[in-house]
Motif scaffolding. Sequence first.
Motif, PDB file in Angstrom:
ATOM      1  N   SER A  58      10.340   0.854   6.772  1.00  0.00           N
ATOM      2  CA  SER A  58      10.142  -0.555   7.108  1.00  0.00           C
ATOM      3  C   SER A  58       9.146  -0.791   8.264  1.00  0.00           C
ATOM      4  CB  SER A  58      11.509  -1.129   7.485  1.00  0.00           C
ATOM      5  OG  SER A  58      11.392  -2.506   7.632  1.00  0.00           O
ATOM      6  N   HIS A  59       8.108  -1.585   7.988  1.00  0.00           N
ATOM      7  CA  HIS A  59       7.105  -1.927   9.010  1.00  0.00           C
ATOM      8  C   HIS A  59       6.483  -3.280   8.661  1.00  0.00           C
ATOM      9  CE1 HIS A  59       4.936   0.175   5.785  1.00  0.00           C
ATOM     10  NE2 HIS A  59       3.935  -0.611   6.090  1.00  0.00           N
ATOM     11  N   PRO A  60       5.951  -3.969   9.662  1.00  0.00           N
ATOM     12  CA  PRO A  60       5.385  -5.307   9.417  1.00  0.00           C
ATOM     13  C   PRO A  60       3.877  -5.276   9.157  1.00  0.00           C
ATOM     14  CG  PRO A  60       5.511  -4.900  11.766  1.00  0.00           C
ATOM     15  CD  PRO A  60       5.983  -3.627  11.093  1.00  0.00           C
ATOM     16  N   HIS A  61       3.374  -6.373   8.606  1.00  0.00           N
ATOM     17  CA  HIS A  61       1.928  -6.618   8.523  1.00  0.00           C
ATOM     18  C   HIS A  61       1.698  -8.107   8.756  1.00  0.00           C
ATOM     19  CE1 HIS A  61       0.779  -2.714   6.823  1.00  0.00           C
ATOM     20  NE2 HIS A  61       1.758  -2.817   5.950  1.00  0.00           N
ATOM     21  N   ARG A  62       0.573  -8.443   9.364  1.00  0.00           N
ATOM     22  CA  ARG A  62       0.133  -9.855   9.430  1.00  0.00           C
ATOM     23  C   ARG A  62      -1.391  -9.911   9.459  1.00  0.00           C
ATOM     24  NH1 ARG A  62       2.176 -14.367  13.746  1.00  0.00           N
ATOM     25  NH2 ARG A  62       3.792 -14.688  12.155  1.00  0.00           N
ATOM     26  N   ILE A 102       7.495  -7.737   5.970  1.00  0.00           N
ATOM     27  CA  ILE A 102       8.017  -6.458   6.456  1.00  0.00           C
ATOM     28  C   ILE A 102       8.395  -5.667   5.202  1.00  0.00           C
ATOM     29  CG2 ILE A 102       9.856  -5.332   7.782  1.00  0.00           C
ATOM     30  CD1 ILE A 102       9.992  -8.030   9.400  1.00  0.00           C
ATOM     31  N   HIS A 103       7.844  -4.467   5.084  1.00  0.00           N
ATOM     32  CA  HIS A 103       8.116  -3.728   3.854  1.00  0.00           C
ATOM     33  C   HIS A 103       8.184  -2.222   4.108  1.00  0.00           C
ATOM     34  CE1 HIS A 103       3.761  -2.596   2.436  1.00  0.00           C
ATOM     35  NE2 HIS A 103       3.898  -2.428   3.719  1.00  0.00           N
ATOM     36  N   SER A 104       8.634  -1.528   3.081  1.00  0.00           N
ATOM     37  CA  SER A 104       8.631  -0.063   3.102  1.00  0.00           C
ATOM     38  C   SER A 104       7.928   0.423   1.851  1.00  0.00           C
ATOM     39  CB  SER A 104      10.062   0.487   3.151  1.00  0.00           C
ATOM     40  OG  SER A 104      10.757   0.128   1.972  1.00  0.00           O
ATOM     41  N   GLU A 105       7.321   1.602   1.962  1.00  0.00           N
ATOM     42  CA  GLU A 105       6.624   2.224   0.836  1.00  0.00           C
ATOM     43  C   GLU A 105       7.089   3.678   0.827  1.00  0.00           C
ATOM     44  OE1 GLU A 105       3.448   0.771   3.309  1.00  0.00           O
ATOM     45  OE2 GLU A 105       2.251   0.368   1.522  1.00  0.00           O
ATOM     46  N   MET A 106       7.979   4.003  -0.125  1.00  0.00           N
ATOM     47  CA  MET A 106       8.628   5.317  -0.075  1.00  0.00           C
ATOM     48  C   MET A 106       8.383   6.109  -1.359  1.00  0.00           C
ATOM     49  SD  MET A 106       9.940   5.265   2.924  1.00  0.00           S
ATOM     50  CE  MET A 106      11.042   6.661   2.954  1.00  0.00           C
TER      51      MET A 106
HETATM   52 FE   FE2 Z   1       2.496  -1.244   4.714  1.00  0.00          FE
END
Ligand code: FE2
Length: 295
Positions: A58-62, A102-106
């Motif tokens: 989990s991490h954010p982007h803007r 906020i998302h995760s890429e697993m």
């Molecule tokens: Fe990302």
Amino acid sequence: MTSRQLQTVIPAVAAADGAGVRLYRSLGSHQGQRFDPFLMLDEFFSDDPGDYIAGFPSHPHRGFETVTYMLDGHMRHEDSFGNRGDLGPGDVQWMTAARGIIHSEMPQQESGRLRGFQLWINLPAKEKMKAAAWQDIAAARIPVVPLAGGGEARVIAGTFEQDGLRHAGPIGGLSTAPQYFDLRLPAGAALRVPLPLGHHAFLYLYEGAAVVGEDQPLPVRAASLLTDGDRVDLRAGAAGARLLLLAGKPIGEPVVQYGPFVMNSREEIEQAIADYQAGRLAWPVAAAPAGRDRP
Ligand code: FE2
């Protein structure tokens, strides 16, 4: 008619991101090594699960868009709005983080090859705070154009023109008008690709060998930035070539980046951090067209 030439090479450097995923970063490896509107290009490629298993929790982007293109392996995206998507070989995820997500890429595999790319495309100031949006594009929706000289082009975004025919990819209508093509050329094949004049364009050779313009060799695993022109002329080497061709309309605004936040000023970055810390970063997604495998 002006053929684009090789101008600047930004070699990929080994880097780690997320919870320790090893990757190769060309654009974005240092502040200033961007190519408006492109902020970053990562290639992840490993047969060793130790290099990727930790994924990107989990991490954010803007403030920009992220585009993930898988060649091999399987990744799962989950976000703060409840979206979930599985990416397999040839699939693309186009996420417009805009005002916040906020998302995760697993990785969804414990062995085998994980290979693909993540590209960051900036948004103009007037779009940085629009609602986030997200879509998965299955490989089957991405046009594969056979090339006269052999090989093929996958049209991920924009319009690929060949022999007077225009092939539109699934992504279009964005203000940066991105063109995103994955090219596979057999040994010795020549290819001419028309591109909009004024777009910033670069190549990323990830397999084989090729020359651009007036026989300028392309380095492997590097962002090869091109001069302006209305076309790109390529010729593959003796073993063929696989490469990305990317082009986008420059935004021409100040870029202030702090990790996963890309805004126009320091004040806006401070606001993004404050919003994230206060739980205000991610609001409901406006639309998630073409999502698949969603709960
Ligand atoms: Fe990302």
